[in-house]
Enzyme design. Sequence first.
Site, short mmCIF file in Angstrom:
data_model
loop_
_atom_site.label_atom_id
_atom_site.label_comp_id
_atom_site.label_asym_id
_atom_site.label_seq_id
_atom_site.Cartn_x
_atom_site.Cartn_y
_atom_site.Cartn_z
N LYS A 115 0.84 -1.19 0.00
CA LYS A 115 0.00 0.00 0.00
C LYS A 115 0.88 1.25 0.00
O LYS A 115 2.06 1.16 0.36
CB LYS A 115 -0.88 -0.01 1.25
N GLU B 181 -11.87 -12.12 7.88
CA GLU B 181 -10.68 -11.57 7.21
C GLU B 181 -9.44 -12.21 7.84
O GLU B 181 -9.26 -12.16 9.06
CB GLU B 181 -10.60 -10.05 7.37
N ALA C 221 3.38 -2.73 11.05
CA ALA C 221 1.95 -2.42 10.97
C ALA C 221 1.39 -2.03 12.33
O ALA C 221 0.53 -1.14 12.43
CB ALA C 221 1.19 -3.62 10.42
N GLU D 264 2.61 1.54 13.04
CA GLU D 264 1.96 2.48 12.12
C GLU D 264 0.49 2.64 12.49
O GLU D 264 -0.06 3.73 12.43
CB GLU D 264 2.12 1.96 10.68
N HIS D 265 -0.16 1.52 12.89
CA HIS D 265 -1.57 1.58 13.25
C HIS D 265 -1.78 2.49 14.46
O HIS D 265 -2.69 3.31 14.48
CB HIS D 265 -2.07 0.16 13.54
P1 0O2 Z 1 -8.68 -2.04 11.89
O1 0O2 Z 1 -8.75 -1.03 12.96
O2 0O2 Z 1 -7.38 -2.76 11.85
O3 0O2 Z 1 -9.83 -2.99 11.89
P2 0O2 Z 1 -9.71 -0.22 1.54
O4 0O2 Z 1 -11.13 0.24 1.31
O5 0O2 Z 1 -9.21 -1.20 0.52
O6 0O2 Z 1 -8.75 0.91 1.78
P3 0O2 Z 1 -10.50 -2.21 3.39
O7 0O2 Z 1 -11.63 -2.52 2.50
O8 0O2 Z 1 -10.82 -2.02 4.82
O9 0O2 Z 1 -9.71 -0.93 2.94
O10 0O2 Z 1 -9.53 -3.42 3.18
P4 0O2 Z 1 -7.97 -3.54 3.35
O11 0O2 Z 1 -7.23 -2.50 2.62
O12 0O2 Z 1 -7.70 -4.94 2.97
O13 0O2 Z 1 -7.71 -3.28 4.92
C1 0O2 Z 1 -8.24 -4.11 5.87
C2 0O2 Z 1 -7.41 -4.05 7.13
O14 0O2 Z 1 -6.01 -4.16 6.81
C3 0O2 Z 1 -7.49 -2.78 7.91
O15 0O2 Z 1 -8.63 -2.79 8.70
C4 0O2 Z 1 -6.21 -2.82 8.72
O16 0O2 Z 1 -6.30 -3.73 9.80
C5 0O2 Z 1 -5.24 -3.37 7.71
N1 0O2 Z 1 -4.61 -2.28 6.97
C6 0O2 Z 1 -4.88 -1.88 5.72
N2 0O2 Z 1 -4.11 -0.86 5.36
C7 0O2 Z 1 -3.29 -0.59 6.41
C8 0O2 Z 1 -2.23 0.37 6.65
O17 0O2 Z 1 -1.87 1.18 5.81
N3 0O2 Z 1 -1.63 0.31 7.89
C9 0O2 Z 1 -1.98 -0.59 8.84
N4 0O2 Z 1 -1.33 -0.57 10.01
N5 0O2 Z 1 -2.98 -1.49 8.65
C10 0O2 Z 1 -3.62 -1.49 7.45
P5 0O2 Z 1 -9.33 -1.45 9.18
O18 0O2 Z 1 -10.78 -1.71 9.31
O19 0O2 Z 1 -8.92 -0.33 8.28
O20 0O2 Z 1 -8.70 -1.16 10.57
#
Ligand code: 0O2
Length: 267
Positions: free
Chosen positions: A113, A140, A152, A155-156
């Site tokens: 990403k 997931e 990650a 960064e999160h």
């Molecule tokens: P949380 O708080 O972890 O549950 P998109 O619409 O494609 O941008 P989508 O549909 O949510 O995003 O799917 P994607 O990209 O597969 O991301 C799903 C999860 O991957 C995220 O859940 C994060 O846990 C992780 N993730 C994705 N991108 C990043 C990033 O740049 N940094 C970090 N640290 N984690 C990432 P949530 O719901 O966003 O967050």
Amino acid sequence: MEIQLWREILDPYALAVDELIIKFNYIINEYRHVGAYSPIEQVTGRVKTISSILEKALKKNIDLNKFEEKIEDIAGIRIICQFVEDIYKVVDIIKNRSDMRVKSEKDYIENAKKSGYRSYHMIVYYDVETLKGKKQIQVEIQIRTLAMNFWATIEHSLQYKYKQNMPEHIRERLSSAAEAVIVLDREMSVVRDEIMDAQNSFTIKANVVADILTNIQNLYKVANKQEVIRIQDDFLNIYQNGDQDQLESFSKNLDKVAQRYRAQSLH
Ligand code: 0O2
């Protein structure tokens, strides 16, 4: 929605997470019990909190009547591997299972990403049994190396701290840290075979020692005590000199002795 209703909806997701953690840990044990290297190092899981479900629904303009279908990560499993190669092995393991059906995949390792985030994501369908019958759950599964996970996680928490306003200098640092993670994973892959050999021989040795000790313990109940003490002394000598071949041949001989006693006890 009432809190009780949320609980009723989310309980099957918690069941799916619990079951999958057990199943992935079982895979780790299956590998280790035959003395083989496990591509899975660690597995964790969580159910998204009600507030993050609401937050995501709001952010992505998701109709709350359809959130179970549209929010794919209410149930989340994270699999940590030691090496990048292991990630693709785990992907194959998941694809070959009959209790999970892959809905979609995203390879953020081949295509990182913009943030520098790397992981392999799979959305799978998984069935759980409830009092109301079978329920299909979307899960997931995030698969990443120890190094990717470290990046990650940091960064999160920074994203959480700064929301949309992460200072540029921190973004740059994270970006160069992401580069460092790629280099680290690559370096680790180069020494992978050696690390795996070392881990394998450690597991094999631990299994042989466990077999020997079980045999000695069982023999102590049925055989001549002096003889068992002598066997134990012999074992300690071999164990101390650390020769794996000798340890294995000692274990085989001990198996024969144990079998002899078992045969005698049947007569
Ligand atoms: P949380 O708080 O972890 O549950 P998109 O619409 O494609 O941008 P989508 O549909 O949510 O995003 O799917 P994607 O990209 O597969 O991301 C799903 C999860 O991957 C995220 O859940 C994060 O846990 C992780 N993730 C994705 N991108 C990043 C990033 O740049 N940094 C970090 N640290 N984690 C990432 P949530 O719901 O966003 O967050």
